[in-house]
Design an enzyme around this catalytic site. Structure first.
Site, mmCIF file in Angstrom:
data_model
loop_
_atom_site.group_PDB
_atom_site.id
_atom_site.type_symbol
_atom_site.label_atom_id
_atom_site.label_comp_id
_atom_site.label_asym_id
_atom_site.label_seq_id
_atom_site.Cartn_x
_atom_site.Cartn_y
_atom_site.Cartn_z
ATOM 1 N N GLU A 1 0.822 -1.220 0.000
ATOM 2 C CA GLU A 1 0.000 0.000 0.000
ATOM 3 C C GLU A 1 0.855 1.270 0.000
ATOM 4 O O GLU A 1 0.520 2.273 -0.642
ATOM 5 C CB GLU A 1 -0.924 -0.007 1.233
ATOM 6 C CG GLU A 1 -1.828 1.196 1.337
ATOM 7 C CD GLU A 1 -2.801 1.326 0.174
ATOM 8 O OE1 GLU A 1 -3.702 0.499 0.074
ATOM 9 O OE2 GLU A 1 -2.634 2.253 -0.647
ATOM 10 N N VAL B 1 2.572 3.675 -3.286
ATOM 11 C CA VAL B 1 2.000 4.789 -4.058
ATOM 12 C C VAL B 1 1.245 5.737 -3.132
ATOM 13 O O VAL B 1 0.378 5.309 -2.367
ATOM 14 C CB VAL B 1 1.020 4.283 -5.147
ATOM 15 C CG1 VAL B 1 0.452 5.461 -5.933
ATOM 16 C CG2 VAL B 1 1.694 3.297 -6.076
ATOM 17 N N LYS C 1 5.049 5.232 -9.851
ATOM 18 C CA LYS C 1 3.754 5.116 -9.167
ATOM 19 C C LYS C 1 2.638 4.895 -10.186
ATOM 20 O O LYS C 1 1.731 4.091 -9.968
ATOM 21 C CB LYS C 1 3.484 6.369 -8.336
ATOM 22 C CG LYS C 1 4.426 6.516 -7.134
ATOM 23 C CD LYS C 1 4.307 7.909 -6.540
ATOM 24 C CE LYS C 1 5.177 8.087 -5.297
ATOM 25 N NZ LYS C 1 5.315 9.495 -4.911
#
Ligand code: HSE
EC number: 1.1.1.3
Length: 429
Positions: free
Chosen positions: A129, A132, A205
């Site tokens: 998690e 990004v 990302k």
């Protein structure tokens, strides 16, 4: 209370954030996970370094195998960053049947496949998690909360450093150099700011977000990338006059000719919610075919926001609430997607040029646009009876290929001194 031992690879900013959260929120974390988490070992480079955090020296080690080969450690947190040796450490941890949490965007974007495969093969959980947008739960949102949707478009501000710089340039009329210096003084930008200002960070990302949103493997080379170094105060002024704000945006969307992925500065309408995302904040705007528009906003970096995402992943593993096979299944079901070439991308454009102030100049330049099939929305000239003047063109929607051909011809015009900047305009609703 069950006890669980974890090992942490790295004790930089994020590692410290993880420690602080595990310590400060110990009781809540115990209640929510059902476990008492013990940090058994932390891998560091220098045991004697002062880290400004209360940590027992005995749990620090310079030997990764003290974590990776210790059977009593069940979860490994990788927060050292970079591709190597992070990849090798994670693979070894998985091979030794440890669940893994990572915050490593570059590794996931470039080597994610090998990690997903290993997690699946070894039957361990693999969470990322924090890779990004720091504390914003975007991965969970895409993988879980929005999984009933066909995602049509994702557009975000996913780099805090560049957003801070552009905010300073917009609100305080700073130039790029001074704004960058301030970002460095505040600890947002690194001493070598290349990864942020040239948009590599945002590209990694976006690769992760695109892959998860559109269920496909992404090669980072398929993402168009352009940083913010060419943005000048004059561009910000022109944008403002036309009702736009300049942001570094990351965008992925499905088009008729394929998936389109790009990271670049863009003018966005000042009334759009993304335009008021300022300072080092991040925000991601998603269009799902069932949910409609949603926006997630928050801190994309920093020890506690990023640590918040890492610790949430640890708790998810302890709860076993989301089976890792869910993540691996997403990967296994990846399907190939055609990638749109940048030439076919359609945008409106802002083109700033310096030309000689002579009769017929505007006509000639406008004609070049027209001949390439680019329709003009607006033209503005600024200058005071000098030899050369600044002219900006705002175009209607055009293909990038058409714009590029027009620009080549404009550069070769005898009236043109320089083509100073080209910025895409995203008229997002
Ligand atoms: N350097 C990044 C940013 C944070 O400025 O957003 C870590 O990804």
């Amino acid at each position: 209370m069950n006890k669980i031992k974890i090992g942490i690879l790295g004790l930089g900013n994020v590692g410290r954030g993880v420690l602080k959260i595990l310590n400060t929120n110990k009781e809540e974390i115990q209640k929510r996970s059902g476990y008492d988490i013990e940090i058994a070992k932390i891998l560091v480079r220098d045991i004697d370094k002062n880290r400004g955090i209360d940590v027992q020296k005995e749990i620090l080690t310079v030997n990764p195998d003290d974590i990776l080969e210790d059977d009593s450690i069940k979860i490994v947190i990788e927060v050292i960053g970079g591709v190597h040796p992070a990849k090798e450490y994670i693979l070894k941890a998985m091979k030794n049947k440890k669940h893994v949490v990572t915050a490593n965007k570059m590794l996931l974007a470039t080597e994610g496949d090998a990690l997903y495969d290993a997690a699946e093969e070894e039957g361990v959980m693999f969470y990322y998690e924090a890779s990004v947008a720091g504390g914003i739960p975007i991965i969970h949102a895409i993988n879980e909360s929005l999984t009933a949707n066909k995602i049509e478009q994702l557009i975000g501000i996913i780099n805090g450093t560049t957003n801070y710089i552009l905010t300073k340039m917009t609100l305080e009329k700073m130039n790029f150099k001074d704004a960058l210096k301030e970002a460095q003084n505040k600890g947002f930008a690194e001493a070598d700011p290349t990864s942020d200002i040239e948009a590599y960070d945002a590209m990694y990302k976006l690769a992760i977000l695109s892959s998860l949103s559109f269920g496909t493997k992404i090669n980072v080379d398929d993402i168009y990338r352009e940083g913010i170094t060419k943005i000048e105060p004059i561009d910000i002024e022109f944008a403002r006059e036309f009702g736009y704000i300049i942001k570094l945006i990351a965008i992925v969307k499905e088009t008729e000719t394929g998936l389109e992925m790009r990271v670049h500065p863009a003018m966005i309408p000042e009334r759009h919610p993304l335009a008021s995302v300022n300072d080092s904040f991040n925000a991601i705007f998603i269009k799902g075919n069932a949910v409609g528009d949603i926006m997630l906003y928050g801190r994309g970096a920093g020890d506690l926001p990023t640590g918040s995402a890492v610790v949430a992943d640890i708790i998810s593993i302890l709860r076993g609430s989301v089976d890792v096979s869910a993540i691996s299944t997403v990967k296994k079901n990846f399907w190939d997607r055609k990638i749109n070439s940048m030439d076919k991308t359609r945008s409106e454009y802002y083109v700033r040029i310096t030309v000689k102030d002579l009769p017929g100049v505007l006509g000639e330049i406008s004609m070049i646009f027209g001949n390439e099939g680019v329709s003009l929305l607006s033209v503005m000239q600024k200058g005071k009876r000098e030899e050369c003047v600044t002219v900006v063109y705002f175009t209607h929607l055009a293909n990038e290929g058409m714009i590029n051909s027009a620009i080549e011809k404009i550069k070769n015009s005898k009236y043109t001194k320089s083509v100073d900047n080209i910025i895409r305009i995203e008229n997002i609703q």
